[in-house]
Design a protein around this motif. Structure first.
Motif, PDB file in Angstrom:
ATOM      1  N   UNK A 295       0.648  -1.190  -0.175  1.00 29.31           N
ATOM      2  CA  UNK A 295      -0.171   0.135  -0.194  1.00 29.31           C
ATOM      3  C   UNK A 295       0.865   1.232   0.111  1.00 29.31           C
ATOM      4  N   UNK A 296       1.974   1.143  -0.072  1.00 26.11           N
ATOM      5  CA  UNK A 296       3.026   2.012   0.313  1.00 26.11           C
ATOM      6  C   UNK A 296       2.862   3.234  -0.759  1.00 26.11           C
ATOM      7  N   UNK A 297       2.987   3.066  -2.146  1.00 20.40           N
ATOM      8  CA  UNK A 297       2.830   3.702  -3.194  1.00 20.40           C
ATOM      9  C   UNK A 297       1.533   4.855  -3.172  1.00 20.40           C
ATOM     10  N   UNK A 298       0.338   4.019  -2.737  1.00 21.62           N
ATOM     11  CA  UNK A 298      -0.810   4.733  -2.774  1.00 21.62           C
ATOM     12  C   UNK A 298      -0.764   5.498  -1.356  1.00 21.62           C
ATOM     13  N   UNK A 299      -0.102   5.194  -0.255  1.00 18.56           N
ATOM     14  CA  UNK A 299      -0.377   6.436   0.627  1.00 18.56           C
ATOM     15  C   UNK A 299       0.668   7.402   0.593  1.00 18.56           C
ATOM     16  N   UNK A 300       1.813   7.198  -0.104  1.00 17.01           N
ATOM     17  CA  UNK A 300       2.855   8.299  -0.687  1.00 17.01           C
ATOM     18  C   UNK A 300       1.876   9.187  -1.504  1.00 17.01           C
ATOM     19  N   UNK A 301       1.259   8.781  -2.401  1.00 18.18           N
ATOM     20  CA  UNK A 301       0.688   9.579  -3.518  1.00 18.18           C
ATOM     21  C   UNK A 301      -0.428  10.453  -2.874  1.00 18.18           C
ATOM     22  N   UNK A 302      -1.138   9.810  -1.995  1.00 22.47           N
ATOM     23  CA  UNK A 302      -2.281  10.473  -1.300  1.00 22.47           C
ATOM     24  C   UNK A 302      -1.690  11.323  -0.196  1.00 22.47           C
ATOM     25  N   UNK A 303      -0.702  11.062   0.432  1.00 22.08           N
ATOM     26  CA  UNK A 303      -0.225  12.108   1.164  1.00 22.08           C
ATOM     27  C   UNK A 303       0.463  13.260   0.688  1.00 22.08           C
ATOM     28  N   UNK A 304       1.102  12.895  -0.193  1.00 23.68           N
ATOM     29  CA  UNK A 304       1.629  14.215  -1.425  1.00 23.68           C
ATOM     30  C   UNK A 304       0.726  15.173  -1.626  1.00 23.68           C
ATOM     31  N   UNK A 305      -0.480  14.786  -1.757  1.00 23.33           N
ATOM     32  CA  UNK A 305      -1.399  15.808  -2.242  1.00 23.33           C
ATOM     33  C   UNK A 305      -2.307  16.164  -1.076  1.00 23.33           C
ATOM     34  N   UNK A 306      -2.052  15.817   0.424  1.00 20.85           N
ATOM     35  CA  UNK A 306      -2.746  16.078   1.506  1.00 20.85           C
ATOM     36  C   UNK A 306      -4.201  15.474   1.652  1.00 20.85           C
ATOM     37  N   UNK A 307      -4.198  14.450   0.981  1.00 17.62           N
ATOM     38  CA  UNK A 307      -5.612  13.753   1.127  1.00 17.62           C
ATOM     39  C   UNK A 307      -5.568  12.584   2.423  1.00 17.62           C
ATOM     40  N   UNK A 308      -4.539  12.011   2.340  1.00 18.68           N
ATOM     41  CA  UNK A 308      -4.073  11.484   3.721  1.00 18.68           C
ATOM     42  C   UNK A 308      -3.144  11.966   4.628  1.00 18.68           C
ATOM     43  N   UNK A 309      -3.715  12.122   5.902  1.00 16.85           N
ATOM     44  CA  UNK A 309      -2.941  12.955   6.777  1.00 16.85           C
ATOM     45  C   UNK A 309      -2.123  12.105   8.036  1.00 16.85           C
ATOM     46  N   UNK A 310      -2.353  10.752   8.089  1.00 22.80           N
ATOM     47  CA  UNK A 310      -2.029   9.889   8.953  1.00 22.80           C
ATOM     48  C   UNK A 310      -3.097   9.646  10.366  1.00 22.80           C
ATOM     49  N   UNK A 311      -2.555   8.797  10.920  1.00 23.81           N
ATOM     50  CA  UNK A 311      -3.690   8.466  12.265  1.00 23.81           C
ATOM     51  C   UNK A 311      -3.106   9.062  13.253  1.00 23.81           C
ATOM     52  N   UNK A 312      -1.865   9.914  13.531  1.00 21.94           N
ATOM     53  CA  UNK A 312      -1.395  10.587  14.598  1.00 21.94           C
ATOM     54  C   UNK A 312      -0.518  11.514  14.230  1.00 21.94           C
ATOM     55  N   UNK A 313      -1.032  12.636  13.725  1.00 23.53           N
ATOM     56  CA  UNK A 313      -0.368  13.718  13.266  1.00 23.53           C
ATOM     57  C   UNK A 313       0.717  14.454  14.247  1.00 23.53           C
ATOM     58  N   UNK A 314       0.292  14.250  15.688  1.00 22.20           N
ATOM     59  CA  UNK A 314       1.429  14.684  16.549  1.00 22.20           C
ATOM     60  C   UNK A 314       2.767  13.816  16.405  1.00 22.20           C
ATOM     61  N   UNK A 315       2.630  12.669  16.124  1.00 25.10           N
ATOM     62  CA  UNK A 315       3.723  11.577  16.054  1.00 25.10           C
ATOM     63  C   UNK A 315       4.946  12.267  15.045  1.00 25.10           C
ATOM     64  N   UNK A 316       6.250  11.975  15.416  1.00 24.17           N
ATOM     65  CA  UNK A 316       7.219  12.282  14.340  1.00 24.17           C
ATOM     66  C   UNK A 316       8.084  11.010  14.277  1.00 24.17           C
ATOM     67  N   UNK A 317       8.119  10.640  12.989  1.00 26.40           N
ATOM     68  CA  UNK A 317       7.424  10.790  11.894  1.00 26.40           C
ATOM     69  C   UNK A 317       6.026  10.577  12.171  1.00 26.40           C
ATOM     70  N   UNK A 318       5.007  11.211  11.103  1.00 26.36           N
ATOM     71  CA  UNK A 318       3.634  10.774  11.249  1.00 26.36           C
ATOM     72  C   UNK A 318       3.325   9.532  10.730  1.00 26.36           C
ATOM     73  N   UNK A 319       2.458   8.739  11.558  1.00 31.70           N
ATOM     74  CA  UNK A 319       2.187   7.581  11.421  1.00 31.70           C
ATOM     75  C   UNK A 319       0.911   7.119  10.520  1.00 31.70           C
ATOM     76  N   UNK A 320       0.577   6.227   9.775  1.00 33.07           N
ATOM     77  CA  UNK A 320      -0.508   6.034   9.007  1.00 33.07           C
ATOM     78  C   UNK A 320      -1.520   4.906   9.509  1.00 33.07           C
ATOM     79  N   UNK A 321      -0.785   4.068  10.118  1.00 37.04           N
ATOM     80  CA  UNK A 321      -1.604   3.078  10.971  1.00 37.04           C
ATOM     81  C   UNK A 321      -2.561   2.100   9.967  1.00 37.04           C
ATOM     82  N   UNK A 322      -1.598   1.491   9.040  1.00 40.30           N
ATOM     83  CA  UNK A 322      -2.385   0.804   7.759  1.00 40.30           C
ATOM     84  C   UNK A 322      -3.399  -0.345   8.032  1.00 40.30           C
ATOM     85  N   UNK A 323      -3.074  -1.065   9.270  1.00 41.74           N
ATOM     86  CA  UNK A 323      -4.160  -2.079   9.700  1.00 41.74           C
ATOM     87  C   UNK A 323      -5.129  -1.460  10.460  1.00 41.74           C
ATOM     88  N   UNK A 324      -5.392  -0.472  10.811  1.00 44.24           N
ATOM     89  CA  UNK A 324      -6.511  -0.062  11.384  1.00 44.24           C
ATOM     90  C   UNK A 324      -7.627   0.219  10.667  1.00 44.24           C
TER      91      UNK A 324
END
Length: 192
Positions: free
Chosen positions: A3-32
């Motif tokens: 799923x990595x390419x899809x997440x990178x593509x969507x994150x680059x366009x600010x569509x996906x912002x992650x599950x914990x925006x305060x985390x560094x680096x931001x987390x995606x939590x793919x299995x949630x």
């Protein structure tokens, strides 16, 4: 499947912002699991509707923040998400895999990127009464086989189970990429 390419593509366009925006680096939590309010936000951002503000017709906002709830109103306004027969939306409920495909397909049709196709015999285990067959047929017609379900003549494994965030990202990016033809991060082409 990856799923990595899809997440990178969507994150680059600010569509996906992650599950914990305060985390560094931001987390995606793919299995949630993808929640219904999250789905509304992802669809609204992907279609360029994120700034729109339409009255939300549902009474059950609960703990969902105002931005997500505004996105719920927007996808309801465009008839992408319709809620339940009792008039509620269940914003913290799970989005099922077949619902994921229906929501994405309805959004692509609303934007006039796709046209609804007739339900066909693909993925025969999805019952006609589910209401998803034409949406699935449309998705497959334009974007190809569903993620992790390459054989359209076979079953849609897990069609009635919750969609993970990774699976949702793959399906959303597959739909967008089918129309815009953008395959590499930063290559331009698609901007919501």
């Amino acid at each position: 499947q990856d799923y990595t390419d899809a997440v990178l593509q969507l994150a680059a366009r600010d569509i996906i912002r992650g599950c914990d925006q305060a985390a560094t680096p931001r987390l995606y939590c793919p299995d949630e699991r993808t929640l219904r309010a999250q789905m509304a936000a992802l669809i609204a951002r992907a279609m360029g509707w994120d700034a729109e503000d339409h009255a939300t017709p549902f009474p059950d906002q609960g703990i969902v923040d105002n931005d997500l709830w505004r996105n719920v109103g927007t996808v309801a306004f465009y008839n992408v998400a319709r809620g339940y027969q009792d008039g509620t939306y269940d914003p913290t409920g799970d989005v099922l895999a077949a619902q994921t495909i229906s929501f994405i397909t309805r959004a692509m049709i609303t934007k006039a990127y796709w046209n609804l196709q007739p339900a066909d015999s693909g993925y025969p285990n999805v019952p006609p009464e589910s209401g998803h067959r034409a949406d699935i047929a449309t998705f497959v017609h334009y974007a190809g086989a569903l993620p992790e379900n390459a054989n359209t003549g076979g079953d849609f494994a897990g069609w009635d189970r919750p969609s993970t965030r990774a699976w949702f990202a793959r399906a959303l990016w597959q739909a967008l990429n089918s129309y815009f033809g953008v395959d590499q991060p930063g290559s331009g082409g698609y901007v919501p």
